[in-house]
Design an enzyme around this catalytic site. Structure first.
Site, PDB file in Angstrom:
ATOM      1  N   SER A 173      63.815  55.126  35.880  1.00  0.00           N
ATOM      2  CA  SER A 173      65.124  55.773  35.996  1.00  0.00           C
ATOM      3  C   SER A 173      66.173  54.794  36.547  1.00  0.00           C
ATOM      4  CB  SER A 173      65.052  56.977  36.936  1.00  0.00           C
ATOM      5  OG  SER A 173      64.096  57.909  36.504  1.00  0.00           O
TER       6      SER A 173
HETATM    7  N1  SAH Z   1      59.620  58.206  38.218  1.00  0.00           N
HETATM    8  C1  SAH Z   1      59.516  57.239  37.152  1.00  0.00           C
HETATM    9  C2  SAH Z   1      60.348  57.658  35.958  1.00  0.00           C
HETATM   10  C3  SAH Z   1      59.563  57.530  34.698  1.00  0.00           C
HETATM   11  S1  SAH Z   1      60.258  58.313  33.270  1.00  0.00           S
HETATM   12  C4  SAH Z   1      59.884  55.856  37.633  1.00  0.00           C
HETATM   13  O1  SAH Z   1      60.343  55.725  38.789  1.00  0.00           O
HETATM   14  O2  SAH Z   1      59.663  54.889  36.908  1.00  0.00           O
HETATM   15  C5  SAH Z   1      59.443  59.876  33.306  1.00  0.00           C
HETATM   16  C6  SAH Z   1      57.941  59.886  33.193  1.00  0.00           C
HETATM   17  O3  SAH Z   1      57.518  61.234  33.070  1.00  0.00           O
HETATM   18  C7  SAH Z   1      57.351  59.149  31.998  1.00  0.00           C
HETATM   19  O4  SAH Z   1      56.481  58.149  32.439  1.00  0.00           O
HETATM   20  C8  SAH Z   1      56.620  60.240  31.215  1.00  0.00           C
HETATM   21  O5  SAH Z   1      55.421  59.792  30.612  1.00  0.00           O
HETATM   22  C9  SAH Z   1      56.332  61.263  32.305  1.00  0.00           C
HETATM   23  N2  SAH Z   1      56.075  62.622  31.838  1.00  0.00           N
HETATM   24  C10 SAH Z   1      56.655  63.289  30.812  1.00  0.00           C
HETATM   25  N3  SAH Z   1      56.138  64.530  30.710  1.00  0.00           N
HETATM   26  C11 SAH Z   1      55.210  64.654  31.694  1.00  0.00           C
HETATM   27  C12 SAH Z   1      54.310  65.695  32.096  1.00  0.00           C
HETATM   28  N4  SAH Z   1      54.257  66.875  31.483  1.00  0.00           N
HETATM   29  N5  SAH Z   1      53.502  65.459  33.154  1.00  0.00           N
HETATM   30  C13 SAH Z   1      53.512  64.269  33.807  1.00  0.00           C
HETATM   31  N6  SAH Z   1      54.330  63.250  33.467  1.00  0.00           N
HETATM   32  C14 SAH Z   1      55.168  63.437  32.412  1.00  0.00           C
END
Ligand code: SAH
Length: 219
Positions: free
Chosen positions: A64
């Site tokens: 993010s």
């Molecule tokens: N907090 C992360 C942001 C990653 S983007 C950071 O600091 O880098 C959001 C993430 O949510 C992705 O890696 C995606 O695979 C995950 N995601 C999407 N749907 C999800 C679900 N149902 N359960 C767990 N993770 C999920």
């Protein structure tokens, strides 16, 4: 795991930018000041890692934007004693920001590759971090360790997942980007002592989608 003077300097500039954009929680800013974001992104993007932008991290996902991380964390009004559930571990950066603030983090990711890499990387970055990693579907939360004082969802949820609300402690807060399609409303939910939910919208953001039913939860 190099963190050079140049990296630290770029980080200071990024923090100044976040302040300018309205981030005021000093504990959030101090945590972000200590975390080498450049180590969470692919080396090809290292030069961009202290710009206020989201970057690709593999498996079609993104780390993010720093402003978004700061904004969501600030909304949660983190206390050191909090137990926090994060949905969407991704690169592990948001989990590191929370752990750096001293809280216990339970983070869940549905992409095996990202789950594996964060689980390996974060304990190396700082063995003191209190983070537990789970591979599974965040819609179900992590009931085994519920209830949580705070819940943060870092992907765009088409609706507010019922299970997550159940796993929130009375007096707790959850921050969830809610909306189908490109844009989500940052939604702050507060649960009062009677279990009633109060909802506030805090502006428009863009997240990768929260997807269902890929990984089976092993609990
Ligand atoms: N907090 C992360 C942001 C990653 S983007 C950071 O600091 O880098 C959001 C993430 O949510 C992705 O890696 C995606 O695979 C995950 N995601 C999407 N749907 C999800 C679900 N149902 N359960 C767990 N993770 C999920």
């Amino acid at each position: 795991m190099e963190d050079s003077y140049r990296d630290k300097g770029l980080r200071k500039q990024l923090l100044a930018e976040l302040r300018q954009k309205g981030i005021t929680d000093e504990r959030v800013l101090a945590a972000m000041d200590r975390i080498p974001r450049h180590l969470f992104v692919d080396s090809a993007f290292k030069e961009l890692s202290y710009r206020d932008m989201a970057l690709r991290i593999g498996a079609g996902q993104t780390i993010s934007q720093p402003y978004t991380v700061a904004f969501q964390t600030q909304l949660l009004q983190i206390e050191k004693t909090d137990k926090v559930l994060e949905v969407g571990t991704g690169s592990g950066y948001q989990a590191a920001v929370l752990a750096e603030m001293g809280v216990r983090v339970f983070t869940i990711e549905r992409q095996k590759e990202l789950y594996e890499s964060s689980k390996t990387f974060l304990p190396k970055l700082n063995p003191q971090y209190k983070i537990r990693f789970f591979y599974g579907d965040g819609y179900k939360g992590i009931p085994a360790y519920a209830p949580y004082d705070k819940i943060i969802v870092t992907c765009g949820a088409p609706y507010i997942p019922e299970e997550l609300i159940k796993q929130l402690k009375p007096g707790g807060k959850a921050v969830i980007p809610v909306g189908e399609g490109e844009v989500q409303k940052m939604t702050l939910l507060t649960k009062n002592e009677n279990g009633e939910i109060h909802t506030e919208e805090k502006g428009d953001f863009r997240f990768v989608p929260m997807l269902e039913n890929k990984a089976g939860n092993g609990f």
